[in-house]
Design a protein around this motif. Structure first.
Motif, PDB file in Angstrom:
ATOM      1  N   ILE A 111       0.818  -1.225   0.000  1.00  0.00           N
ATOM      2  CA  ILE A 111       0.000   0.000   0.000  1.00  0.00           C
ATOM      3  C   ILE A 111       0.847   1.269   0.000  1.00  0.00           C
ATOM      4  N   ASP A 112       2.139   1.121  -0.219  1.00  0.00           N
ATOM      5  CA  ASP A 112       3.052   2.268  -0.200  1.00  0.00           C
ATOM      6  C   ASP A 112       2.905   3.078   1.085  1.00  0.00           C
ATOM      7  N   SER A 113       2.715   2.366   2.192  1.00  0.00           N
ATOM      8  CA  SER A 113       2.564   2.967   3.527  1.00  0.00           C
ATOM      9  C   SER A 113       1.397   3.943   3.637  1.00  0.00           C
ATOM     10  N   ASN A 114       0.448   3.831   2.725  1.00  0.00           N
ATOM     11  CA  ASN A 114      -0.725   4.718   2.722  1.00  0.00           C
ATOM     12  C   ASN A 114      -1.862   4.076   3.515  1.00  0.00           C
ATOM     13  N   ARG A 115      -2.036   4.469   4.758  1.00  0.00           N
ATOM     14  CA  ARG A 115      -3.069   3.903   5.624  1.00  0.00           C
ATOM     15  C   ARG A 115      -4.479   4.310   5.210  1.00  0.00           C
ATOM     16  N   GLU A 116      -4.602   5.185   4.234  1.00  0.00           N
ATOM     17  CA  GLU A 116      -5.919   5.575   3.730  1.00  0.00           C
ATOM     18  C   GLU A 116      -6.351   4.723   2.546  1.00  0.00           C
ATOM     19  N   ARG A 117      -5.457   3.882   2.039  1.00  0.00           N
ATOM     20  CA  ARG A 117      -5.779   3.004   0.911  1.00  0.00           C
ATOM     21  C   ARG A 117      -6.871   2.028   1.327  1.00  0.00           C
ATOM     22  N   PRO A 118      -7.973   1.961   0.586  1.00  0.00           N
ATOM     23  CA  PRO A 118      -9.047   1.025   0.921  1.00  0.00           C
ATOM     24  C   PRO A 118      -8.581  -0.430   0.776  1.00  0.00           C
ATOM     25  N   ILE A 119      -8.766  -1.187   1.853  1.00  0.00           N
ATOM     26  CA  ILE A 119      -8.331  -2.579   1.913  1.00  0.00           C
ATOM     27  C   ILE A 119      -9.496  -3.434   2.388  1.00  0.00           C
ATOM     28  N   ALA A 120      -9.758  -4.537   1.683  1.00  0.00           N
ATOM     29  CA  ALA A 120     -10.749  -5.512   2.131  1.00  0.00           C
ATOM     30  C   ALA A 120     -10.001  -6.780   2.518  1.00  0.00           C
ATOM     31  N   LEU A 121     -10.397  -7.356   3.643  1.00  0.00           N
ATOM     32  CA  LEU A 121      -9.766  -8.560   4.160  1.00  0.00           C
ATOM     33  C   LEU A 121     -10.722  -9.731   4.046  1.00  0.00           C
ATOM     34  N   ILE A 122     -10.232 -10.846   3.494  1.00  0.00           N
ATOM     35  CA  ILE A 122     -11.040 -12.052   3.409  1.00  0.00           C
ATOM     36  C   ILE A 122     -10.235 -13.218   3.960  1.00  0.00           C
ATOM     37  N   CYS A 123     -10.919 -14.069   4.721  1.00  0.00           N
ATOM     38  CA  CYS A 123     -10.292 -15.288   5.245  1.00  0.00           C
ATOM     39  C   CYS A 123     -11.231 -16.448   4.896  1.00  0.00           C
ATOM     40  N   ALA A 124     -11.242 -17.496   5.681  1.00  0.00           N
ATOM     41  CA  ALA A 124     -12.104 -18.638   5.379  1.00  0.00           C
ATOM     42  C   ALA A 124     -13.567 -18.355   5.720  1.00  0.00           C
ATOM     43  N   THR A 125     -13.828 -17.923   6.951  1.00  0.00           N
ATOM     44  CA  THR A 125     -15.217 -17.758   7.402  1.00  0.00           C
ATOM     45  C   THR A 125     -15.521 -16.400   8.030  1.00  0.00           C
ATOM     46  N   GLY A 126     -14.592 -15.486   8.017  1.00  0.00           N
ATOM     47  CA  GLY A 126     -14.836 -14.144   8.528  1.00  0.00           C
ATOM     48  C   GLY A 126     -14.284 -13.855   9.911  1.00  0.00           C
ATOM     49  N   GLY A 127     -13.806 -14.851  10.617  1.00  0.00           N
ATOM     50  CA  GLY A 127     -13.275 -14.627  11.964  1.00  0.00           C
ATOM     51  C   GLY A 127     -11.962 -13.876  11.978  1.00  0.00           C
ATOM     52  N   ARG A 128     -11.003 -14.358  11.219  1.00  0.00           N
ATOM     53  CA  ARG A 128      -9.695 -13.698  11.176  1.00  0.00           C
ATOM     54  C   ARG A 128      -9.784 -12.332  10.520  1.00  0.00           C
ATOM     55  N   SER A 129     -10.604 -12.203   9.496  1.00  0.00           N
ATOM     56  CA  SER A 129     -10.707 -10.903   8.820  1.00  0.00           C
ATOM     57  C   SER A 129     -11.319  -9.861   9.756  1.00  0.00           C
ATOM     58  N   ALA A 130     -12.294 -10.259  10.555  1.00  0.00           N
ATOM     59  CA  ALA A 130     -12.889  -9.323  11.514  1.00  0.00           C
ATOM     60  C   ALA A 130     -11.859  -8.897  12.554  1.00  0.00           C
ATOM     61  N   TYR A 131     -11.107  -9.854  13.046  1.00  0.00           N
ATOM     62  CA  TYR A 131     -10.087  -9.573  14.055  1.00  0.00           C
ATOM     63  C   TYR A 131      -9.015  -8.632  13.497  1.00  0.00           C
ATOM     64  N   LEU A 132      -8.495  -8.949  12.308  1.00  0.00           N
ATOM     65  CA  LEU A 132      -7.445  -8.129  11.726  1.00  0.00           C
ATOM     66  C   LEU A 132      -7.967  -6.754  11.318  1.00  0.00           C
ATOM     67  N   ALA A 133      -9.206  -6.674  10.835  1.00  0.00           N
ATOM     68  CA  ALA A 133      -9.781  -5.373  10.476  1.00  0.00           C
ATOM     69  C   ALA A 133      -9.834  -4.467  11.699  1.00  0.00           C
ATOM     70  N   GLU A 134     -10.187  -5.038  12.837  1.00  0.00           N
ATOM     71  CA  GLU A 134     -10.229  -4.264  14.080  1.00  0.00           C
ATOM     72  C   GLU A 134      -8.827  -3.799  14.475  1.00  0.00           C
ATOM     73  N   LEU A 135      -7.847  -4.683  14.372  1.00  0.00           N
ATOM     74  CA  LEU A 135      -6.468  -4.292  14.693  1.00  0.00           C
ATOM     75  C   LEU A 135      -5.977  -3.184  13.772  1.00  0.00           C
ATOM     76  N   MET A 136      -6.265  -3.329  12.482  1.00  0.00           N
ATOM     77  CA  MET A 136      -5.803  -2.332  11.520  1.00  0.00           C
ATOM     78  C   MET A 136      -6.476  -0.985  11.747  1.00  0.00           C
ATOM     79  N   ALA A 137      -7.767  -1.010  12.059  1.00  0.00           N
ATOM     80  CA  ALA A 137      -8.455   0.249  12.351  1.00  0.00           C
ATOM     81  C   ALA A 137      -7.815   0.913  13.562  1.00  0.00           C
ATOM     82  N   GLY A 138      -7.477   0.127  14.560  1.00  0.00           N
ATOM     83  CA  GLY A 138      -6.808   0.654  15.746  1.00  0.00           C
ATOM     84  C   GLY A 138      -5.408   1.160  15.461  1.00  0.00           C
ATOM     85  N   ALA A 139      -4.816   0.670  14.365  1.00  0.00           N
ATOM     86  CA  ALA A 139      -3.470   1.094  13.977  1.00  0.00           C
ATOM     87  C   ALA A 139      -3.509   2.270  13.001  1.00  0.00           C
ATOM     88  N   GLY A 140      -4.693   2.862  12.824  1.00  0.00           N
ATOM     89  CA  GLY A 140      -4.779   4.071  12.013  1.00  0.00           C
ATOM     90  C   GLY A 140      -5.176   3.883  10.568  1.00  0.00           C
TER      91      GLY A 140
END
Length: 144
Positions: A79-108
């Motif tokens: 993402i060229d260190s651009n935290r504003e770049r829209p990113i969608a996360l997909i995993c197997a069933t949505g558990g890991r993507s939800a967890y990581l999305a929350e971490l990333m939101a908390g990381a700015g």
């Protein structure tokens, strides 16, 4: 599994230096497909190489194993260190993507989308594969 999440949290926060928390948005697989197809988002498949080999991967997705020690630096490079770049996360069933999305939101990260159904489906919906969206063999997209 709990140890895995703690490890991921340490790696993400260490590599991505937290800023202010922002909310992440939940989207279904059809929306993720449309947004990835049009280039509106970077779709990251955060499953493991074993999972990619078992079920295939969306051709629009970039595989990036969230368990990898290099996840943070690889993500920032994509993402060229651009935290504003829209990113969608997909995993197997949505558990890991939800967890990581929350971490990333908390990381700015300001535009993180959680694909809640995942590749194989969950209570949120049938998933990418059963929705009939395109899937390519992992070996066709990435060479080990």
């Amino acid at each position: 599994m709990n140890r895995l999440f703690k490890c991921v949290a340490v790696v993400v926060t260490a590599c991505l230096i937290p800023f202010s928390a922002m909310a992440q948005e939940k989207i279904d697989v059809a929306t993720a497909f449309q947004k990835a197809q049009s280039g509106e988002i970077l779709l990251l498949d955060i499953r493991t190489p074993r999972e990619w080999k078992q079920t295939g991967i969306a051709p629009q997705a970039t595989p990036l194993d969230m368990r990898s020690r290099t996840f943070g630096p690889e993500l920032m490079s994509l993402i060229d260190s651009n935290r504003e770049r829209p990113i969608a996360l997909i995993c197997a069933t949505g558990g890991r993507s939800a967890y990581l999305a929350e971490l990333m939101a908390g990381a700015g990260f300001t535009s993180v989308f959680d694909v809640t159904e995942g590749m194989i489906g969950s209570s949120a919906g049938p998933g990418w594969i059963d929705a009939g969206l395109p899937v390519a063999a992992y070996s066709d997209l990435v060479t080990d």
